[in-house]
Design an enzyme around this catalytic site. Structure first.
Site, PDB file in Angstrom:
ATOM      1  CE  LYS A 171      -9.139 131.913   8.663  1.00  8.79           C
ATOM      2  NZ  LYS A 171      -9.286 130.651   7.885  1.00  8.79           N
ATOM      3  CD  GLU A 175     -11.691 142.048  -3.772  1.00  8.89           C
ATOM      4  OE1 GLU A 175     -11.051 140.986  -3.823  1.00  8.89           O
ATOM      5  OE2 GLU A 175     -11.194 143.156  -3.995  1.00  8.89           O
ATOM      6  CB  CYS A 218     -14.739 135.146  -7.576  1.00  8.72           C
ATOM      7  SG  CYS A 218     -13.388 136.198  -8.134  1.00  8.72           S
ATOM      8  CD  GLU A 221     -19.947 131.681  -5.704  1.00  7.84           C
ATOM      9  OE1 GLU A 221     -20.088 131.699  -4.467  1.00  7.84           O
ATOM     10  OE2 GLU A 221     -19.077 132.343  -6.290  1.00  7.84           O
TER      11      GLU A 221
HETATM   12  P1  NAD Z   1     -15.470 131.224   2.679  1.00  6.06           P
HETATM   13  O1  NAD Z   1     -16.328 132.415   2.875  1.00  6.06           O
HETATM   14  O2  NAD Z   1     -15.995 129.904   3.114  1.00  6.06           O
HETATM   15  O3  NAD Z   1     -14.080 131.393   3.443  1.00  6.06           O
HETATM   16  C1  NAD Z   1     -13.216 132.480   3.171  1.00  6.06           C
HETATM   17  C2  NAD Z   1     -12.372 132.759   4.401  1.00  6.06           C
HETATM   18  O4  NAD Z   1     -13.221 133.203   5.458  1.00  6.06           O
HETATM   19  C3  NAD Z   1     -11.637 131.537   4.942  1.00  6.06           C
HETATM   20  O5  NAD Z   1     -10.351 131.944   5.367  1.00  6.06           O
HETATM   21  C4  NAD Z   1     -12.506 131.110   6.116  1.00  6.06           C
HETATM   22  O6  NAD Z   1     -11.802 130.406   7.105  1.00  6.06           O
HETATM   23  C5  NAD Z   1     -12.966 132.452   6.634  1.00  6.06           C
HETATM   24  N1  NAD Z   1     -14.209 132.440   7.417  1.00  6.06           N
HETATM   25  C6  NAD Z   1     -15.252 131.593   7.313  1.00  6.06           C
HETATM   26  N2  NAD Z   1     -16.221 131.941   8.209  1.00  6.06           N
HETATM   27  C7  NAD Z   1     -15.767 133.021   8.876  1.00  6.06           C
HETATM   28  C8  NAD Z   1     -16.301 133.839   9.919  1.00  6.06           C
HETATM   29  N3  NAD Z   1     -17.512 133.611  10.444  1.00  6.06           N
HETATM   30  N4  NAD Z   1     -15.559 134.877  10.367  1.00  6.06           N
HETATM   31  C9  NAD Z   1     -14.353 135.138   9.835  1.00  6.06           C
HETATM   32  N5  NAD Z   1     -13.780 134.397   8.856  1.00  6.06           N
HETATM   33  C10 NAD Z   1     -14.490 133.346   8.378  1.00  6.06           C
HETATM   34  O7  NAD Z   1     -15.074 131.207   1.137  1.00  6.06           O
HETATM   35  P2  NAD Z   1     -14.226 130.109   0.374  1.00  6.06           P
HETATM   36  O8  NAD Z   1     -15.071 128.878   0.243  1.00  6.06           O
HETATM   37  O9  NAD Z   1     -12.872 130.002   0.966  1.00  6.06           O
HETATM   38  O10 NAD Z   1     -14.052 130.792  -1.072  1.00  6.06           O
HETATM   39  C11 NAD Z   1     -14.976 130.680  -2.098  1.00  6.06           C
HETATM   40  C12 NAD Z   1     -15.859 131.914  -2.172  1.00  6.06           C
HETATM   41  O11 NAD Z   1     -15.062 133.079  -2.345  1.00  6.06           O
HETATM   42  C13 NAD Z   1     -16.806 131.905  -3.358  1.00  6.06           C
HETATM   43  O12 NAD Z   1     -18.063 132.385  -2.944  1.00  6.06           O
HETATM   44  C14 NAD Z   1     -16.164 132.887  -4.332  1.00  6.06           C
HETATM   45  O13 NAD Z   1     -17.054 133.482  -5.250  1.00  6.06           O
HETATM   46  C15 NAD Z   1     -15.597 133.883  -3.397  1.00  6.06           C
HETATM   47  N6  NAD Z   1     -14.530 134.661  -4.042  1.00  6.06           N
HETATM   48  C16 NAD Z   1     -14.781 135.954  -4.388  1.00  6.06           C
HETATM   49  C17 NAD Z   1     -13.797 136.707  -5.035  1.00  6.06           C
HETATM   50  C18 NAD Z   1     -14.047 138.125  -5.444  1.00  6.06           C
HETATM   51  O14 NAD Z   1     -13.092 138.789  -5.815  1.00  6.06           O
HETATM   52  N7  NAD Z   1     -15.264 138.621  -5.410  1.00  6.06           N
HETATM   53  C19 NAD Z   1     -12.553 136.110  -5.313  1.00  6.06           C
HETATM   54  C20 NAD Z   1     -12.342 134.789  -4.955  1.00  6.06           C
HETATM   55  C21 NAD Z   1     -13.329 134.073  -4.301  1.00  6.06           C
END
Ligand code: NAD
Length: 523
Positions: A215, A291, A325, A427
């Site tokens: 997804k 992550e 991130c 963040e």
């Molecule tokens: P997000 O958590 O909003 O969304 C990530 C994914 O999760 C999307 O595909 C979204 O549709 C899905 N999602 C959202 N709610 C959900 C739920 N309740 N159940 C299942 N899936 C759900 O994150 P984002 O805004 O897309 O990305 C940014 C975040 O990702 C930042 O916090 C960043 O630090 C983090 N990030 C971490 C790493 C790492 O390696 N630690 C790498 C890249 C990004």
């Protein structure tokens, strides 16, 4: 669900793969542009592209100018059920029976096909994110291809343990471990480096013999969809790689995490989303690998190589418009060089060149969406409300023509805030940082560790002993010394504290994507 042609889009206008006709493009005739053409992006289930059973779709807008550039099929339970069933069938069929050597050869072929279609992947990623061409072409897409090769090589070369044990009859017994795939793995990925981060999960999952239901973020559907074409082209059996588009809560994201036939969930995204997924996974005792977010410190000592530190900190704070991130949002600079460092970083911020990925010289893109821009700008306001001194930026740049509608923000630096300020604790995921002077190692270690996140740190010093001391003291999953965003894919990656659960990378990925089983033979 009606299936469509063997391509990830159905065009309502021209073929997005036609050669570049943009006169301002830096390499006309060779580059491929999707950014001006409306497409319909489909799910990829059981080896074929499909619209949603409900017929529903959502708009994908360009971060560059807010124009609708694609309609994306919006999945629901029907699509998740179909994708999970296809994945299970693949595990029971050819994929589950395939010899390791052949599986790994196919993954090498996936990487080669991505490389062959490099321009298509770059164009799709540029259309999704609006980021500069050099970032996508030199960092994100090549790493996406590497993710398939590296893990195919890892699984072929990792031994398992065996023990010879004594038994009372003197004949003994032999115990040995075997690794089996976990099964159907749900991959839920974010938008900030969509292809790299998604393949970082899909590569090892497939190398270990699993089948996946991906997804991708609703903000960045294209490269996940395009990868389906690659899977079919090289002969990956149908059902091994599935993509369902749509949203998170009460939508395909959540449906995958709740599905009783999904065996494990690997997720990259925000910490609070991770918490929601963990609750959903608990019901089925499904394994998770997370992550999550970060609020990473950069630490610059006065003995650093100043030019290298400036370059490294500038990249770590502002590359990908701060949407990394591992990016630095809290910077600590040793007092003797504080003023000089702040002034030099300010000058670099004020020299960025905003523009479309194809514009010659453009090195700075927009944020991913209007919604994310509202969030980042609210922190820009918050910093001033809390008493920050604004060094540079703090607002929206004046952009010409259509670009005025895009999600642009200025790179921003603040000083003068107490460590309790929200912009230092939370963040933001934007192109900004707060800079504070420090005097001693102990002091800066305490400051760096005073945060609920623990993803990464970048430290700049020429004192080797100090570098080692600091690396042991910072509470993070990865420490960069005189470097940033540089990591061998064979090494462990993950976050401490609220930045994640588990480690992926090299053999560590096998811990999550396989199940170790013990066999005991009486001799
Ligand atoms: P997000 O958590 O909003 O969304 C990530 C994914 O999760 C999307 O595909 C979204 O549709 C899905 N999602 C959202 N709610 C959900 C739920 N309740 N159940 C299942 N899936 C759900 O994150 P984002 O805004 O897309 O990305 C940014 C975040 O990702 C930042 O916090 C960043 O630090 C983090 N990030 C971490 C790493 C790492 O390696 N630690 C790498 C890249 C990004």
């Amino acid at each position: 669900m009606a299936s469509t042609a063997g391509r990830y889009w159905t065009g309502t206008t021209a073929d997005p793969y036609t050669a570049c006709d943009d006169a301002s493009c830096s390499s006309p005739g060779r580059r491929i542009h999707t950014e001006n053409r409306l497409q319909t992006i489909q799910h990829f289930i059981d080896g074929e592209y499909r619209a949603s059973a409900s017929g529903q779709s959502f708009e994908k807008r360009s971060p560059l100018d807010n124009r609708v550039i694609a309609q994306v099929a919006e999945g629901g339970r029907a699509e998740v059920d179909a994708a999970v069933a296809a994945a299970r069938a693949a595990l029971r069929g050819d994929w589950g029976r395939m010899a390791l050597e052949k599986r790994c050869a196919l993954l090498h072929a996936v990487a080669d096909e991505i490389t062959r279609r490099f321009d298509d992947f770059v164009a799709a990623e540029e259309a999704d994110t609006g980021q500069p061409h050099h970032v996508i072409a030199h960092a994100f897409v090549p790493r996406g291809a590497a993710n398939f090769k590296v893990f195919a090589d890892v699984v072929k070369n990792v031994p398992t343990e065996s023990f010879r044990m004594d038994t009372p009859d003197g004949r003994g017994a032999l115990n040995y471990a075997i690794r089996k795939p976990k099964g159907v793995v749900g991959v839920i990925s974010p938008w900030n480096a969509p292809f790299l981060l998604m393949t970082w999960k899909v590569g090892p999952a497939l190398a270990c013999g699993n089948a996946v239901v991906v997804k991708p973020s609703e903000e960045t559907p294209m490269t996940a969809a395009l990868l389906g074409e690659v899977m079919n082209a090289v002969g990956i059996p149908k059902g091994v790689y599935n993509v369902v588009h749509g949203f998170g809560p009460d939508a395909p994201g959540a449906f995958i995490t709740q599905h009783e036939d999904v065996d494990a969930i690997t997720f990259t995204g925000e910490t609070r989303t991770g918490a929601a997924i963990m609750k959903a996974a608990a019901d089925g005792i499904r394994d998770v690998s997370f992550e999550l977010g970060g609020k990473n410190a950069g630490i610059v000592f006065a003995d650093c190589d100043m030019d290298a530190a400036l370059e490294g900190i500038f990249r770590s704070t502002f590359m990908n418009t701060g949407q990394v991130c591992l990016g630095t949002e809290r910077l600590y600079v040793e007092r003797p060089i504080f003023e000089r460092f702040v002034a030099a970083l300010k000058a670099r911020c004020e020299a960025v060149s905003y523009g479309r990925p194809s514009a010659p010289g453009a090195n700075y893109g927009p944020l991913i969406s209007q919604e994310h821009r509202r969030k980042v700008l609210s922190y820009y306001d918050q910093a001033l409300a809390e008493g920050a001194t604004l060094v540079t930026g703090g607002g929206v740049p004046a952009m010409p023509g259509d670009l005025a509608e895009g999600a642009w923000v200025q790179p921003t630096i603040w000083t003068g805030l107490p460590e309790t300020a929200r912009v230092i604790q939370e963040e933001i995921f934007g192109p900004c940082c707060h800079i504070r002077p420090f005097d001693t190692e102990d002091e800066v270690l305490q400051l760096a560790n005073a945060n609920r996140y623990g993803l990464s740190t970048t430290i700049w010093t020429q004192d080797l002993a100090r570098a080692h001391r600091m690396a042991e003291g910072v509470e993070v999953g990865i420490t960069y010394i005189n470097s940033w965003f540089l990591r061998d894919l064979r090494t462990p990656f993950g976050g401490s504290k609220q930045s994640g659960i588990g480690r992926e990378g090299g053999v560590h990925s096998l811990e999550f994507y396989t199940e170790l089983r013990n066999v005991c033979i009486k001799l």
